[in-house]
Design a protein around this motif. Structure first.
Motif, PDB file in Angstrom:
ATOM      1  N   GLU A  73       0.829  -1.199   0.000  1.00  0.00           N
ATOM      2  CA  GLU A  73       0.000   0.000   0.000  1.00  0.00           C
ATOM      3  C   GLU A  73       0.871   1.260   0.000  1.00  0.00           C
ATOM      4  O   GLU A  73       0.438   2.311  -0.456  1.00  0.00           O
ATOM      5  N   VAL A 137      -3.679   0.746 -11.525  1.00  0.00           N
ATOM      6  CA  VAL A 137      -4.696   0.600 -10.483  1.00  0.00           C
ATOM      7  C   VAL A 137      -5.243  -0.828 -10.474  1.00  0.00           C
ATOM      8  O   VAL A 137      -5.411  -1.439  -9.406  1.00  0.00           O
ATOM      9  N   LEU A 138      -5.510  -1.370 -11.651  1.00  0.00           N
ATOM     10  CA  LEU A 138      -5.995  -2.752 -11.722  1.00  0.00           C
ATOM     11  C   LEU A 138      -4.956  -3.723 -11.174  1.00  0.00           C
ATOM     12  O   LEU A 138      -5.290  -4.660 -10.427  1.00  0.00           O
ATOM     13  N   LEU A 141      -4.863  -3.303  -7.358  1.00  0.00           N
ATOM     14  CA  LEU A 141      -6.009  -3.956  -6.720  1.00  0.00           C
ATOM     15  C   LEU A 141      -5.819  -5.470  -6.681  1.00  0.00           C
ATOM     16  O   LEU A 141      -6.179  -6.129  -5.699  1.00  0.00           O
ATOM     17  N   TRP A 145      -3.834  -3.915  -2.882  1.00  0.00           N
ATOM     18  CA  TRP A 145      -3.862  -2.492  -2.537  1.00  0.00           C
ATOM     19  C   TRP A 145      -5.285  -1.961  -2.634  1.00  0.00           C
ATOM     20  O   TRP A 145      -6.083  -2.432  -3.449  1.00  0.00           O
ATOM     21  N   GLN A 146      -5.591  -0.960  -1.828  1.00  0.00           N
ATOM     22  CA  GLN A 146      -6.872  -0.274  -1.914  1.00  0.00           C
ATOM     23  C   GLN A 146      -6.753   1.090  -1.262  1.00  0.00           C
ATOM     24  O   GLN A 146      -5.822   1.350  -0.503  1.00  0.00           O
ATOM     25  N   TRP A 147      -7.690   1.967  -1.606  1.00  0.00           N
ATOM     26  CA  TRP A 147      -7.716   3.274  -0.944  1.00  0.00           C
ATOM     27  C   TRP A 147      -8.781   3.244   0.141  1.00  0.00           C
ATOM     28  O   TRP A 147      -9.755   2.510   0.078  1.00  0.00           O
ATOM     29  N   ASN A 234      -3.259   5.568   2.535  1.00  0.00           N
ATOM     30  CA  ASN A 234      -2.224   4.544   2.594  1.00  0.00           C
ATOM     31  C   ASN A 234      -1.099   4.969   3.540  1.00  0.00           C
ATOM     32  O   ASN A 234      -0.945   6.157   3.824  1.00  0.00           O
TER      33      ASN A 234
END
Length: 275
Positions: A73, A137-138, A141, A145-147, A234
């Motif tokens: 992250e 981003v894909l 994910l 990872w994520q926000w 993050n």
């Protein structure tokens, strides 16, 4: 045979429409290149994803984040910012190639808006940046990872990333118009990599020697990376310096300063290209 020369529009609104229409025509030229040579675009996307996966899976186990947190992250926002800076190579190469081959001079001889070439280049490269961000981003994910700060925070983070890319665009356009030799292309690529790694993209500046940490903290890439980590929710690298305490402000000021310097220089370089 008499050549038909179209007179430029006189009103500001008509000139704006003229510039946008011609700029879109130049953008379509670059989009056509993508369609005819898709491997070049795909290779660029895969390279960015490869860097993310390599640091996330090969080196991630040996990394730690000051204050705790998942290194992946910490990593993803850094790579997102890194690719925006590395995009200067794409802009520089495209501009220098067109200038060296006389394509830019050909554009200037046509009855088109003077700003169309620069506007078209900016639009095409920003579209490329959006595709790169989407691919990363894909991949992020998929890595886990994520926000965590909602859609508004994520939207602000992506806006800062594109703002940094826009500033790099002006720098790339200016350098591409001034330096047009293959040797200059190679030299720029060599210089961009230290700029990218001398930052907080992969590790916290606190792990570096004192003077090197100060340079990394004030790096424009570090400013954006730190700011979007905060906006995404993050883990960051902490610290008590001014850049670490005001990352969002610095992430706005750096692109503004770069744009203020290199946008006029790029426009002037285009106008004086054949003088």
């Amino acid at each position: 045979m008499t050549a038909l020369i179209t007179a430029p529009p006189r009103t500001p609104l008509a000139r704006l429409r003229w510039a946008l229409a011609d700029g879109w025509t130049v953008t379509r030229r670059d989009l056509t290149h993508w369609r005819n040579q898709p491997l070049q675009l795909v290779a660029g996307l895969l390279f960015s994803v490869m860097v993310l996966l390599m640091f996330g899976f090969l080196f991630g186990g040996a990394m730690f984040v000051p204050g705790g947190g998942d290194y992946r992250e910490f990593l993803v926002p850094g790579v997102l910012a890194l690719t925006m800076v590395f995009g200067v190579e794409t802009t520089f190469t495209a501009i220098s190639t067109d200038a060296a081959r006389g394509v830019t001079d050909r554009f200037r001889s046509l009855p088109m808006a003077p700003s169309a070439v620069v506007l078209g280049r900016c639009t095409a490269d920003l579209l490329s940046a959006v595709l790169t961000l989407a691919a990363l981003v894909l991949a992020g994910l998929a890595m886990g990872w994520q926000w965590h700060n909602g859609v508004a925070g994520a939207f602000a983070a992506f806006a800062l990333l594109l703002f940094l890319r826009l500033a790099m665009l002006w720098l790339g356009i200016y350098l591409g118009l001034v330096l047009r030799s293959p040797e200059a292309v190679m030299a720029l690529q060599i210089l961009v990599w230290p700029l990218g790694f001398l930052s907080s993209a992969f590790v916290a500046p606190a792990t570096m020697p004192g003077w090197l940490a100060a340079v990394a903290e004030w790096n424009p890439l570090s400013a954006t990376a730190t700011a979007i980590r905060e906006l995404f929710g993050n883990p960051g690298w902490g610290g008590q310096s001014w850049p670490s305490e005001h990352p969002v402000l610095l992430a706005v000021l750096w692109p503004l300063a770069l744009t203020a310097v290199f946008c006029p220089l790029a426009i002037r370089g285009y106008r004086e290209l054949s003088r």
